[in-house]
Structures are given as C-alpha cells and as structure tokens.
Write a protein that holds these residues in place. Structure first.
Motif, PDB file in Angstrom:
ATOM      1  N   THR A  35       0.831  -1.206   0.000  1.00 55.94           N
ATOM      2  CA  THR A  35       0.000   0.000   0.000  1.00 55.94           C
ATOM      3  C   THR A  35       0.859   1.247   0.000  1.00 55.94           C
ATOM      4  OG1 THR A  35      -1.972   1.002   1.009  1.00 55.94           O
ATOM      5  CG2 THR A  35      -0.254   0.220   2.531  1.00 55.94           C
ATOM      6  N   ARG A  51     -10.185  10.547  -8.122  1.00 54.90           N
ATOM      7  CA  ARG A  51      -9.651   9.908  -6.905  1.00 54.90           C
ATOM      8  C   ARG A  51     -10.136  10.714  -5.703  1.00 54.90           C
ATOM      9  NH1 ARG A  51      -4.280   6.759  -7.309  1.00 54.90           N
ATOM     10  NH2 ARG A  51      -4.050   6.396  -9.530  1.00 54.90           N
ATOM     11  N   GLY A  73      -9.639   3.998 -12.387  1.00 55.68           N
ATOM     12  CA  GLY A  73      -9.044   2.946 -11.565  1.00 55.68           C
ATOM     13  C   GLY A  73      -9.721   1.604 -11.762  1.00 55.68           C
ATOM     14  N   LEU A  85     -13.243   1.853  -7.185  1.00 56.90           N
ATOM     15  CA  LEU A  85     -12.105   1.065  -6.715  1.00 56.90           C
ATOM     16  C   LEU A  85     -11.618   1.581  -5.365  1.00 56.90           C
ATOM     17  CD1 LEU A  85      -9.913  -1.122  -7.501  1.00 56.90           C
ATOM     18  CD2 LEU A  85      -8.544   0.801  -8.312  1.00 56.90           C
ATOM     19  N   ARG A  87      -8.563   1.756  -3.000  1.00 56.25           N
ATOM     20  CA  ARG A  87      -7.110   1.583  -3.134  1.00 56.25           C
ATOM     21  C   ARG A  87      -6.382   2.337  -2.023  1.00 56.25           C
ATOM     22  NH1 ARG A  87      -5.979   3.188  -8.889  1.00 56.25           N
ATOM     23  NH2 ARG A  87      -4.086   2.089  -8.370  1.00 56.25           N
ATOM     24  N   LEU A 124     -11.702  -4.026  -5.159  1.00 54.06           N
ATOM     25  CA  LEU A 124     -10.350  -3.784  -4.671  1.00 54.06           C
ATOM     26  C   LEU A 124      -9.440  -4.893  -5.176  1.00 54.06           C
ATOM     27  CD1 LEU A 124      -9.507  -5.857  -2.135  1.00 54.06           C
ATOM     28  CD2 LEU A 124     -11.200  -4.478  -0.965  1.00 54.06           C
TER      29      LEU A 124
END
Length: 163
Positions: A35, A51, A73, A85, A87, A124
C-alpha cells in the motif's frame, strides 16, 4: 466492574487539516510492499479528479486512510462503469489491533451509497500473499470471484462488494 468505551470509527472525506497528522503515519515494511503512504496517495488525488481521499477516524484522530477511485481505476479490473475502486487502504501502525480496519470496512458500503449514489459495486485488488488484508476484506463482506491481475508485487485477487 467498569465499562471501557471503544472509540467510534467513522469515515470522512480528507481535509487539509488532517495533513500534519497523516505525515506522521507509520506502516510496517511488510505493509509498505502492498500500500501507499497517505501523503503519497494524496499527491495522485490532487492531479486526478476521480480519486477521492478518505480518512478513517478513531474518535477524532486520523487512524487510517484510503482512496476511492472512479472509472480510471476500475477499468483495469472490471467492465462495470458503476463500480468504484478501493485503493491505498491502510491503518496507521500505532492504531492497529483495535478493530478499526474491520469497523471501517463495515462502514464502507453505506458511505459509498451516501456519497456516490450511482455506484453499485466496490472493487479492490489485494495481493495474494497479503493474507491479513484478505481476511479483513472477507469479514467485511467482500467476495473473491476468482478474478486475478498482476501488480507490482505479484498476483492480486480482485474482490467485490455489492452496494
């Protein structure tokens, strides 16, 4: 007998006042393989409007972080244009072991439904070797439908959650 109250876990959109607290964020070396640090993820959020940075609060303290990423994404993992998504999900090392991850994942569906009403699925990608994260996601209702993709650290399992 005394009752110890647990701090409330909540999800909120990132605000600049969280930046200083997120700059002291710690992840183990193992977690860093899978991550991004919040401040690194925030840089991408600033340049890509689909995002959306989210802070996981434990009481009023930022204890975790993730990004909800729109179609740009999602398209690498699904053909569902109504998906979003998840993330860059993480919990700051000093807050781990308190159930914050499990609680935040359980709150995720309602949060997405409220703030992204057109979204019908959260997707994910989790590394096949990241067993701890897989367990948290599965307990939170995510399903492994057997879809795989390659990531920078090897094979990833694509998990799905209907909202």
């Amino acid at each position: 007998m005394s009752i110890v109250e647990k701090e409330v876990v909540s999800l909120v959109f990132y605000k600049p006042e969280y930046k200083v607290l997120l700059s002291n964020y710690n992840l183990s070396e193992e977690q860093q393989r899978y991550t991004a640090f919040p401040l690194d993820a925030l840089q991408k959020c600033e340049s890509e409007s689909d995002r959306h940075p989210i802070v996981i609060l434990y009481g009023n303290q930022p204890a975790g972080f993730f990004v909800l990423h729109g179609w740009e994404g999602v398209k690498d993992f699904s053909e569902n244009k109504e998906a979003i998504l998840l993330r860059a999900y993480s919990i700051n090392a000093e807050y781990q072991g308190k159930g914050i991850a499990s609680q935040s994942i359980k709150l995720l569906g309602a949060f997405v439904k409220k703030h992204f009403p057109n979204v019908n699925e959260i997707i994910l990608a989790v590394n096949h070797a990241n067993i701890v994260a897989q367990s948290v996601y599965k307990k939170g209702g995510f399903v492994d439908k057997g879809i795989r993709a390659m990531g920078r650290e090897g094979e990833m399992c694509i998990y799905h959650l209907d909202v």
